[in-house]
Write a protein that holds these residues in place. Structure first.
Motif, PDB file in Angstrom:
ATOM      1  N   VAL A   1       0.809  -1.223   0.000  1.00  0.00           N
ATOM      2  CA  VAL A   1       0.000   0.000   0.000  1.00  0.00           C
ATOM      3  C   VAL A   1       0.842   1.273   0.000  1.00  0.00           C
ATOM      4  CG1 VAL A   1      -1.920  -1.161   1.176  1.00  0.00           C
ATOM      5  CG2 VAL A   1      -0.312   0.202   2.505  1.00  0.00           C
ATOM      6  N   ILE A   2       2.123   1.168   0.317  1.00  0.00           N
ATOM      7  CA  ILE A   2       2.956   2.384   0.437  1.00  0.00           C
ATOM      8  C   ILE A   2       2.917   3.242  -0.822  1.00  0.00           C
ATOM      9  CG2 ILE A   2       5.304   3.270   0.783  1.00  0.00           C
ATOM     10  CD1 ILE A   2       5.728   0.865   2.699  1.00  0.00           C
ATOM     11  N   PRO A   3       3.178   2.694  -2.017  1.00  0.00           N
ATOM     12  CA  PRO A   3       3.133   3.581  -3.188  1.00  0.00           C
ATOM     13  C   PRO A   3       1.741   4.144  -3.462  1.00  0.00           C
ATOM     14  CG  PRO A   3       3.442   1.291  -3.873  1.00  0.00           C
ATOM     15  CD  PRO A   3       3.575   1.329  -2.378  1.00  0.00           C
ATOM     16  N   PHE A   4       0.697   3.419  -3.082  1.00  0.00           N
ATOM     17  CA  PHE A   4      -0.665   3.916  -3.269  1.00  0.00           C
ATOM     18  C   PHE A   4      -0.939   5.102  -2.343  1.00  0.00           C
ATOM     19  CE2 PHE A   4      -0.716  -0.255  -5.103  1.00  0.00           C
ATOM     20  CZ  PHE A   4      -1.599  -0.165  -6.171  1.00  0.00           C
ATOM     21  N   VAL A   5      -0.469   5.010  -1.109  1.00  0.00           N
ATOM     22  CA  VAL A   5      -0.638   6.114  -0.162  1.00  0.00           C
ATOM     23  C   VAL A   5       0.152   7.336  -0.621  1.00  0.00           C
ATOM     24  CG1 VAL A   5      -0.171   6.882   2.206  1.00  0.00           C
ATOM     25  CG2 VAL A   5      -1.170   4.621   1.798  1.00  0.00           C
ATOM     26  N   VAL A   6       1.399   7.107  -1.012  1.00  0.00           N
ATOM     27  CA  VAL A   6       2.230   8.225  -1.490  1.00  0.00           C
ATOM     28  C   VAL A   6       1.564   8.873  -2.704  1.00  0.00           C
ATOM     29  CG1 VAL A   6       4.470   8.889  -2.466  1.00  0.00           C
ATOM     30  CG2 VAL A   6       4.372   7.263  -0.559  1.00  0.00           C
ATOM     31  N   ASN A   7       1.058   8.052  -3.623  1.00  0.00           N
ATOM     32  CA  ASN A   7       0.409   8.583  -4.812  1.00  0.00           C
ATOM     33  C   ASN A   7      -0.804   9.433  -4.453  1.00  0.00           C
ATOM     34  OD1 ASN A   7      -1.877   8.144  -7.032  1.00  0.00           O
ATOM     35  ND2 ASN A   7       0.127   8.241  -8.030  1.00  0.00           N
ATOM     36  N   LEU A   8      -1.621   8.947  -3.529  1.00  0.00           N
ATOM     37  CA  LEU A   8      -2.795   9.731  -3.119  1.00  0.00           C
ATOM     38  C   LEU A   8      -2.383  11.088  -2.550  1.00  0.00           C
ATOM     39  CD1 LEU A   8      -5.180   7.145  -1.422  1.00  0.00           C
ATOM     40  CD2 LEU A   8      -5.627   8.501  -3.476  1.00  0.00           C
ATOM     41  N   ILE A   9      -1.375  11.084  -1.710  1.00  0.00           N
ATOM     42  CA  ILE A   9      -0.931  12.332  -1.076  1.00  0.00           C
ATOM     43  C   ILE A   9      -0.437  13.323  -2.122  1.00  0.00           C
ATOM     44  CG2 ILE A   9       0.804  13.345   0.452  1.00  0.00           C
ATOM     45  CD1 ILE A   9       0.541  10.701   2.131  1.00  0.00           C
TER      46      ILE A   9
END
Length: 133
Positions: A54-62
Protein backbone atom coordinates in the motif's frame (compact mmCIF):
# COMPACT_ATOMS: atom_id res chain seq x y z
CA UNK A 1 -6.60 37.81 -8.98
CA UNK A 2 -8.34 34.45 -8.61
CA UNK A 3 -6.69 31.17 -9.59
CA UNK A 4 -8.37 30.96 -13.01
CA UNK A 5 -7.32 34.47 -13.96
CA UNK A 6 -3.79 33.66 -12.81
CA UNK A 7 -3.75 30.37 -14.76
CA UNK A 8 -5.03 32.12 -17.88
CA UNK A 9 -2.11 34.57 -17.73
CA UNK A 10 0.40 31.71 -17.96
CA UNK A 11 2.03 30.83 -21.25
CA UNK A 12 0.77 27.38 -22.26
CA UNK A 13 1.31 25.09 -25.25
CA UNK A 14 -1.27 25.24 -28.03
CA UNK A 15 -2.31 21.65 -27.29
CA UNK A 16 -3.34 22.44 -23.70
CA UNK A 17 -6.68 20.69 -23.08
CA UNK A 18 -9.67 22.82 -22.18
CA UNK A 19 -10.59 22.82 -18.47
CA UNK A 20 -13.80 20.92 -19.29
CA UNK A 21 -11.76 18.17 -20.95
CA UNK A 22 -9.43 17.92 -17.97
CA UNK A 23 -12.43 17.71 -15.64
CA UNK A 24 -14.06 14.98 -17.74
CA UNK A 25 -10.87 12.91 -17.76
CA UNK A 26 -10.62 13.08 -13.96
CA UNK A 27 -14.31 12.16 -13.65
CA UNK A 28 -13.48 8.97 -15.53
CA UNK A 29 -10.22 8.26 -13.71
CA UNK A 30 -11.31 8.85 -10.11
CA UNK A 31 -13.74 5.88 -10.00
CA UNK A 32 -10.99 3.62 -11.42
CA UNK A 33 -8.60 4.95 -8.79
CA UNK A 34 -11.17 4.54 -6.02
CA UNK A 35 -11.99 0.94 -6.89
CA UNK A 36 -8.45 -0.24 -7.56
CA UNK A 37 -6.86 1.57 -4.62
CA UNK A 38 -9.69 0.48 -2.32
CA UNK A 39 -9.16 -3.12 -3.38
CA UNK A 40 -5.45 -2.91 -2.57
CA UNK A 41 -6.11 -1.35 0.85
CA UNK A 42 -8.74 -3.97 1.70
CA UNK A 43 -6.57 -6.88 0.56
CA UNK A 44 -3.58 -5.56 2.50
CA UNK A 45 -5.79 -5.03 5.55
CA UNK A 46 -6.97 -8.64 5.31
CA UNK A 47 -3.39 -9.89 4.99
CA UNK A 48 -3.82 -11.10 1.40
CA UNK A 49 -1.28 -8.56 0.11
CA UNK A 50 1.86 -7.57 2.00
CA UNK A 51 1.19 -4.35 3.91
CA UNK A 52 4.11 -2.65 2.18
CA UNK A 53 2.14 -2.96 -1.08
CA UNK A 54 0.00 0.00 0.00
CA UNK A 55 2.96 2.38 0.44
CA UNK A 56 3.13 3.58 -3.19
CA UNK A 57 -0.66 3.92 -3.27
CA UNK A 58 -0.64 6.11 -0.16
CA UNK A 59 2.23 8.23 -1.49
CA UNK A 60 0.41 8.58 -4.81
CA UNK A 61 -2.79 9.73 -3.12
CA UNK A 62 -0.93 12.33 -1.08
CA UNK A 63 0.99 13.81 -4.00
CA UNK A 64 -1.99 13.61 -6.35
CA UNK A 65 -4.16 15.52 -3.89
CA UNK A 66 -1.32 18.01 -3.29
CA UNK A 67 -1.03 19.07 -6.93
CA UNK A 68 -4.05 21.39 -7.05
CA UNK A 69 -3.20 23.31 -3.85
CA UNK A 70 0.43 23.64 -4.98
CA UNK A 71 -0.41 24.88 -8.46
CA UNK A 72 -3.58 26.89 -7.92
CA UNK A 73 -3.40 27.69 -4.21
CA UNK A 74 0.28 28.53 -3.81
CA UNK A 75 0.71 29.22 -7.54
CA UNK A 76 4.05 27.49 -7.29
CA UNK A 77 5.05 26.14 -10.69
CA UNK A 78 8.33 24.51 -9.55
CA UNK A 79 6.69 22.62 -6.66
CA UNK A 80 3.70 21.61 -8.77
CA UNK A 81 6.08 20.30 -11.43
CA UNK A 82 8.05 18.31 -8.86
CA UNK A 83 4.79 17.01 -7.43
CA UNK A 84 3.46 15.74 -10.76
CA UNK A 85 6.78 14.04 -11.47
CA UNK A 86 6.34 12.20 -8.17
CA UNK A 87 2.73 11.32 -9.09
CA UNK A 88 3.97 9.89 -12.38
CA UNK A 89 6.75 7.86 -10.78
CA UNK A 90 4.50 6.49 -8.04
CA UNK A 91 2.11 5.10 -10.65
CA UNK A 92 4.96 3.00 -12.01
CA UNK A 93 5.92 2.04 -8.44
CA UNK A 94 2.32 1.02 -7.71
CA UNK A 95 2.15 -1.19 -10.78
CA UNK A 96 5.39 -2.93 -9.87
CA UNK A 97 4.35 -3.34 -6.23
CA UNK A 98 0.97 -4.89 -7.01
CA UNK A 99 1.67 -6.82 -10.23
CA UNK A 100 2.35 -10.20 -8.64
CA UNK A 101 -0.65 -9.86 -6.32
CA UNK A 102 -3.26 -8.43 -8.68
CA UNK A 103 -2.58 -7.85 -12.34
CA UNK A 104 -5.97 -6.26 -12.92
CA UNK A 105 -5.11 -3.51 -10.42
CA UNK A 106 -1.80 -2.88 -12.19
CA UNK A 107 -3.49 -2.81 -15.59
CA UNK A 108 -6.26 -0.55 -14.29
CA UNK A 109 -3.58 2.10 -13.72
CA UNK A 110 -2.77 2.32 -17.45
CA UNK A 111 -5.35 5.06 -18.24
CA UNK A 112 -4.22 6.95 -15.13
CA UNK A 113 -0.58 6.60 -16.21
CA UNK A 114 -1.35 7.77 -19.76
CA UNK A 115 -3.22 10.84 -18.52
CA UNK A 116 -0.59 11.73 -15.91
CA UNK A 117 2.11 11.33 -18.58
CA UNK A 118 0.30 13.91 -20.73
CA UNK A 119 -0.32 16.15 -17.72
CA UNK A 120 3.35 15.88 -16.71
CA UNK A 121 4.55 16.99 -20.13
CA UNK A 122 2.01 19.82 -20.01
CA UNK A 123 3.11 20.90 -16.53
CA UNK A 124 6.79 20.81 -17.48
CA UNK A 125 5.97 22.87 -20.60
CA UNK A 126 4.06 25.44 -18.56
CA UNK A 127 6.83 25.60 -15.96
CA UNK A 128 9.52 26.00 -18.63
CA UNK A 129 7.55 28.62 -20.60
CA UNK A 130 6.92 30.70 -17.48
CA UNK A 131 10.32 30.32 -15.84
CA UNK A 132 11.59 33.62 -14.54
CA UNK A 133 15.30 33.86 -13.94
Amino acid sequence: MNWLEWYNTLSKPEWTPAPATISLIWQILYPIILISFGYVFIQAGRGRFPRKTVIPFVVNLIVNLSFTPLLFGLRNLPLATLDILIVWSTILWMCLAVWRHSRWVALAQVPYFIWVSIATVLQISIFWSNWKV
